[in-house]
Enzyme design. Structure first.
Site, PDB file in Angstrom:
ATOM      1  N   ASP A 258      -4.997  38.262  -7.066  1.00 20.31           N
ATOM      2  CA  ASP A 258      -3.559  38.145  -7.291  1.00 20.31           C
ATOM      3  C   ASP A 258      -3.232  36.818  -7.962  1.00 20.31           C
ATOM      4  O   ASP A 258      -3.563  35.754  -7.454  1.00 20.31           O
ATOM      5  CB  ASP A 258      -2.802  38.235  -5.961  1.00 20.31           C
ATOM      6  CG  ASP A 258      -2.841  39.623  -5.337  1.00 20.31           C
ATOM      7  OD1 ASP A 258      -3.013  39.713  -4.110  1.00 20.31           O
ATOM      8  OD2 ASP A 258      -2.699  40.605  -6.087  1.00 20.31           O
TER       9      ASP A 258
ATOM     10  N   ASP B  83     -10.196  34.663  -8.037  1.00 21.93           N
ATOM     11  CA  ASP B  83      -9.172  35.205  -7.155  1.00 21.93           C
ATOM     12  C   ASP B  83      -8.538  36.384  -7.883  1.00 21.93           C
ATOM     13  O   ASP B  83      -8.612  36.484  -9.114  1.00 21.93           O
ATOM     14  CB  ASP B  83      -8.124  34.144  -6.839  1.00 21.93           C
ATOM     15  CG  ASP B  83      -7.022  34.680  -5.937  1.00 21.93           C
ATOM     16  OD1 ASP B  83      -5.842  34.431  -6.252  1.00 21.93           O
ATOM     17  OD2 ASP B  83      -7.343  35.362  -4.949  1.00 21.93           O
TER      18      ASP B  83
END
EC number: 3.1.3.-
Length: 1055
Positions: free
Chosen positions: A82, A80
């Site tokens: 953020d 991922d």
């Protein structure tokens, strides 16, 4: 409207709760928590994997068990962005705060935490919803967010990368693992963040962002797509995530997940059940990825063994231990409730502690089921006596002095209502079930007219528009309510008495105590017996007071309706080829026909009084008719005779009205299948005609379904909708639910019908092949029982906010027009892009012609459109017909159609015939030579050009009038023309004075193998006696067919 106090959906039970207003069960949609949809709604794994996405991907079937001593093969790592690779979560929240600050909305960075990891649209839109930001434009907000974020927070090489991120990605690649970025952020943000973190885009074998997906995390689609691009099985992927949505998406994709604590605490993450937890990406080793690590943050062998031994499969296919089910279920409940409360705040505002208590244990009332015999009233007398002796009854609070009243001066329990038995009717005027009980209340008011009894309507609005006093006044006038009505817009009385549904009745004693509380419709007998018992008991105590209330009926104070040609017109239809506009003049209980310029042609139903009668145009009677649909092939008009609960047919050839279905009694059959009037209906509100299969589709508002009537066999049956009042789009009729559908229109290809689903404030498309439906605009696409998602916001799809739309119309070009009724606007919907834009109206009720943006309407309902782009609108509360020339674009104006020759109805006998003697606007006047003989035979011969023939089914007819009336005796005075178009009339002149005979003919003729046409002709024959000899003059006339745009009347097909 089958509405009760709304509660968050359960993720365990398949409970069925009873709708107090429709007395049919409303099922709580229940699926086990697997992951959330784009807006955070928890769905089952099965549902999610079947949901449509822009990028087609598929998951592997999860293994039945997980080996406890083997982490398994790892071939790829999905990062991922953020909160994992980039320390950007706080920066994103700060940029979002800047966006809202520019809008003048005060928010904090913490407000955005619940929406982290769900994509920018939901990230911003979720907070806008919670903060009730009106007119919020998610696209514009998203664009501004990126501008601020890129300019202020994510500059290249600004060092936002987490320590150790570059090293771990590099080490994974060195071990031969494939690496990908899989983020719910848009690609523009992904690229900017990676550059700001010093991570080259070329380091990754794939970058998958939100742009290509309909369903974002916690849906698995992004992870599934990444695995597919990398060419790696999902079982060989390890995900690194920081958000709950990401952890759940990994689980749904059958991938192992390492969670980092950069955004959420270990306790919260642990409940989500990741494979292991680390502080941040710098604390993740390559050993953790390849072997699963060995410390306590990984699920222990003992626990895995427990899971293996205790595996259970839920009804939705979830496999795991009881502990897993409880853990994930608790998390699902918690997050579902948070999201539900945030998105259903309008529904939640109706709650009160007392309402919750009443919903759980029931309000204080006698039993209505134990005794149905003659002793029932005495049973209620005994109940009241017991209630008074124990002094346990609830005291009704006094009406606040600031409330506005209709039909009366302000009332008080301690003054005006003291000594009277009172029924408080908690209602809201949009609610179909509230309309259904008005005849019951009228019955009670008439039965106990001279006794100390009264009904007080406590108007407790659902929609914002319904809080307006003028809007309520119009409803009181529209439904002919004569009892006192109070506008309890702030729901004070509702909350104090713990009301939780519309309609609810509170029977109040002469001393202001609640005797009984009854919810829903169909309780006439119960209310009657309780009132009779109360009058008996309190009459014996000598506490009753028969002093009349200070009435002041609204209908006596509104002179405009007495002289208005129309009274709350509901729906419209057009016969384009015949140049006719059909108007359901609802509160005059009639159908008006004019030409497209407003010139009167005919009325069907002449008295203006409510009734249910077939027969001639003069004798026929309706009861607040609404929807209209024209059958051009047979020159028939279908009518949704709403408050007669019937489908009616107007035959313009034979000038007769007949009932096709329903008999005037409200039905409760949710399947149908009977023929003719044996099939009962329930408040049909609109109709449309499908000419190929000859079916009439009916928007059955009263029981939240779409029905169909077959012209071929006369059978009426349900077509779609299971009868539950919900906003549920399914693939079959049984899995689809509607919420008071009030408008229906066919698409140009006849494959879909478009529905104005008024109580869910949405526009939906109905598949005419499968009976399933899909959302086009408005409503809540996730919580099917949330009927409180309304407002006024243009946009795309579910971001659109409407307020109780009543009308929908699909034009020949496929564009959909709708009346956003409680926003007093006309809007256009593109069914392809699902974008909705306002065409006309300011959002405030009123009357004003002129440019569309500044013009005003008041609760518009029906729509009709001509081939040349003139859109007609039934402006209901203004009792007018308005129109817009759509060809003028932004220069379009709303104008009022002048109805020339349309008069208010009169109960005078034969008033209809007098009106029909006038030549209609489409009639050709032919003046012929004088007839001078005292007696003779007048031969009329009408001929047709080559290639045409007289219709065999629709026989041409004539009718004769003479002025002065007795100057000439003509026989017959009416009849049909011969198959060759001729007739012979015998005449005798009884006066030597000049007179005029008018022979009005309706000629039906057809072009070979094409359309059939209609021509109205009136022959004016002067009579004056100049000879005593007998004569047989002949009148000849040749019909000249006219093109549709020349106003020629055409009938599709009767040959």
């Amino acid at each position: 409207m089958a509405l009760k106090l709304t509660s968050p959906p359960s993720v365990f039970s398949q409970s069925r709760r009873l709708s107090s207003s429709s007395l049919i069960p409303i099922r709580s949609k229940s699926t086990f928590t697997g992951f959330r949809s784009r807006t955070g709604v928890y769905l089952s794994k099965t549902t999610a994997l079947q949901s449509s996405t822009k990028l087609s991907v598929a998951a592997e079937s999860p293994a039945a068990t997980i080996a406890t001593d083997d982490w398994g093969k790892v071939s790829a790592v999905l990062f991922d962005m953020d909160g994992v690779l980039c320390n950007s979560e706080d920066l994103s929240r700060r940029a979002a705060v800047d966006v809202f600050t520019e809008m003048g909305v005060e928010v904090t960075v913490d407000d955005f935490v619940p929406f982290m990891g769900t994509g920018e649209a939901k990230f911003l839109g979720g907070v806008a919803s919670v903060k009730e930001v009106k007119g919020f434009d998610p696209d514009a907000a998203k664009e501004r967010f990126f501008e601020i974020y890129l300019d202020k927070y994510a500059k290249p090489e600004s060092g936002i990368g987490f320590p150790g991120a570059l090293e771990l990605v590099t080490e994974c690649k060195n071990k031969g693992l494939k690496v990908a970025v899989a983020s719910s952020a848009d690609r523009i943000k992904v690229d900017a963040n990676l550059k700001a973190a010093g991570l080259s885009l070329t380091m990754f074998d794939a970058i998958v962002s939100a742009d290509a997906f309909e369903n974002l995390k916690p849906a698995p689609d992004i992870f599934l797509a990444a695995a597919k691009i990398l060419g790696v099985p999902t079982s060989e992927c390890v995900v690194i995530e920081d958000a709950l949505a990401g952890v759940q998406a990994a689980q749904a994709a059958n991938m192992r997940c390492i969670a980092v604590k950069t955004t959420l605490s270990e306790a919260i993450l642990k409940d989500a059940g990741p494979s292991m937890i680390r502080d941040d990406i710098g604390n993740i080793s390559i050993n953790d990825i390849l072997t699963g690590g060995s410390d306590s943050t990984r699920n222990s062998t003992a626990m895995l063994e427990e899971n293996t031994v205790s595996d259970k499969t839920s009804a939705n296919g979830f496999q795991g231990s009881r502990r897993d089910i409880l853990r994930y279920g608790s998390l699902g409940i918690a997050l579902s409730c948070v999201y539900f409360a945030a998105t259903n705040w309008k529904a939640m505002q109706y709650a009160s502690p007392k309402a919750l208590w009443n919903a759980l244990v029931g309000a204080k009332s006698p039993s209505f089921t134990q005794n149905q015999g003659e002793g029932r009233v005495q049973q209620f007398v005994d109940y009241i006596a017991d209630l008074e002796s124990k002094q346990t009854a609830t005291t009704v609070p006094e009406f606040p002095s600031k409330l506005d009243w209709l039909n009366t001066a302000p009332l008080q329990f301690r003054r005006d209502l003291k000594g009277k038995v009172v029924i408080l009717d908690f209602w809201t005027y949009c609610c179909i079930n509230c309309m259904h009980v008005l005849p019951d209340l009228e019955f009670l008011e008439k039965k106990y007219k001279d006794m100390p009894f009264t009904v007080v309507g406590v108007h407790s609005a659902k929609f914002d528009n319904e809080k307006d006093l003028d809007a309520i006044r119009n409803a009181v006038l529209r439904y002919d309510i004569s009892h006192p009505v109070v506008n309890d817009g702030d729901m004070y009385m509702w909350r104090e008495l713990g009301i939780n549904s519309w309609p609810t009745f509170a029977v109040v004693s002469p001393n202001g105590k609640v005797i009984a509380q009854i919810a829903g419709e169909g309780h006439r007998k119960d209310l009657d017996d309780v009132v009779a018992a109360a009058l008996t008991y309190y009459g014996g105590k000598n506490v009753l007071d028969s002093t009349p209330l200070p009435t002041r009926l609204e209908k006596d104070n509104d002179p405009r309706l007495a002289t208005s040609p129309l009274k709350f017109p509901g729906k419209l239809a057009i016969d384009t080829l015949n140049n006719r506009l059909f108007i359901s003049d609802s509160n005059h209980n009639r159908i008006i026909v004019t030409d497209l310029e407003g010139n009167f042609i005919v009325q069907i139903g002449s008295s203006g009084e409510e009734g249910f009668q077939d027969g001639s145009f003069e004798d026929a009677a309706f009861n607040r008719p609404q929807g209209l649909a024209y059958n051009a092939k047979k020159n028939l008009l279908y009518v949704a005779d709403t408050e007669n609960h019937a489908l009616r047919e107007i035959d313009f050839v034979n000038e007769r009205v007949q009932t096709l279905a329903g008999n005037g009694t409200k039905g409760s059959d949710y399947q149908g299948g009977r023929k003719g009037t044996k099939q009962l209906l329930n408040s049909p509100w609109d109709v449309c005609f499908e000419p190929v299969n000859e079916k009439v589709y009916i928007a059955m508002a009263g029981q939240h379904q779409i029905w169909e009537y077959s012209v071929l066999d006369g059978i009426t049956r349900v077509f779609s909708g299971n009868g539950y009042e919900r906003n549920l789009n399914g693939s079959t009729p049984q899995t689809t639910s509607f919420a008071q559908p009030s408008g229906i229109s066919l698409g140009p290809d006849l494959k879909e019908a478009y529905i104005a689903d008024s109580e869910s404030s949405s526009i939906r498309a109905l598949d005419l092949q499968t009976g399933g439906s899909r959302l086009l605009a408005g409503g809540d696409p996730y919580f099917s029982e949330n009927l409180f998602k309304f407002g006024d916001n243009d946009g795309v799809g579910a971001e659109v906010l409407l307020q109780h739309p009543l009308g929908v119309l699909c034009a020949n070009d496929g564009q959909i027009y709708l009346t956003d009724s409680y926003n007093h606007k006309i809007k256009k919907l593109d069914p392809v892009t699902k974008r909705v834009v306002t065409l006309a109206g300011t959002g405030k009720a009123g009357f004003k012609d002129g440019k569309v943006k500044g013009a005003q309407l008041s609760e518009p309902a029906g729509l009709a459109i001509t081939e040349n782009g003139r859109l007609f609108v039934a402006d209901t509360n203004n009792s007018l017909i308005r129109y817009i020339d759509l060809n003028k674009g932004e220069d379009s104006e709303i104008l009022t159609l002048e109805l020339k020759g349309v008069q208010p109805p009169t109960p005078k006998a034969k008033s209809l015939k007098r009106l029909r003697k006038r030549a209609s606007a489409d009639t050709k006047i032919v003046k012929v030579d004088s007839v001078t003989s005292r007696e003779g035979d007048l031969n009329l011969k009408i001929s047709l050009p080559d290639g045409y023939h007289f219709s065999k089914e629709a026989r041409s007819k004539f009718v004769v009038d003479v002025e002065p009336e007795n100057a000439v005796a003509i026989d017959p005075t009416e009849g049909t023309l011969s198959p060759e178009g001729s007739t012979m009339l015998h005449f005798i002149q009884s006066s030597t004075s000049a007179s005029v005979g008018k022979i009005s003919c309706k000629v039906y003729y057809c072009k070979e193998d094409e359309v059939c046409l209609y021509q109205s002709v009136q022959f004016e024959v002067p009579f004056k006696v100049e000879s005593e000899l007998s004569a047989s003059p002949t009148i000849t006339f040749t019909v000249t067919p006219r093109a549709p745009d020349a106003g020629g009347l055409q009938l599709q097909g009767t040959r």
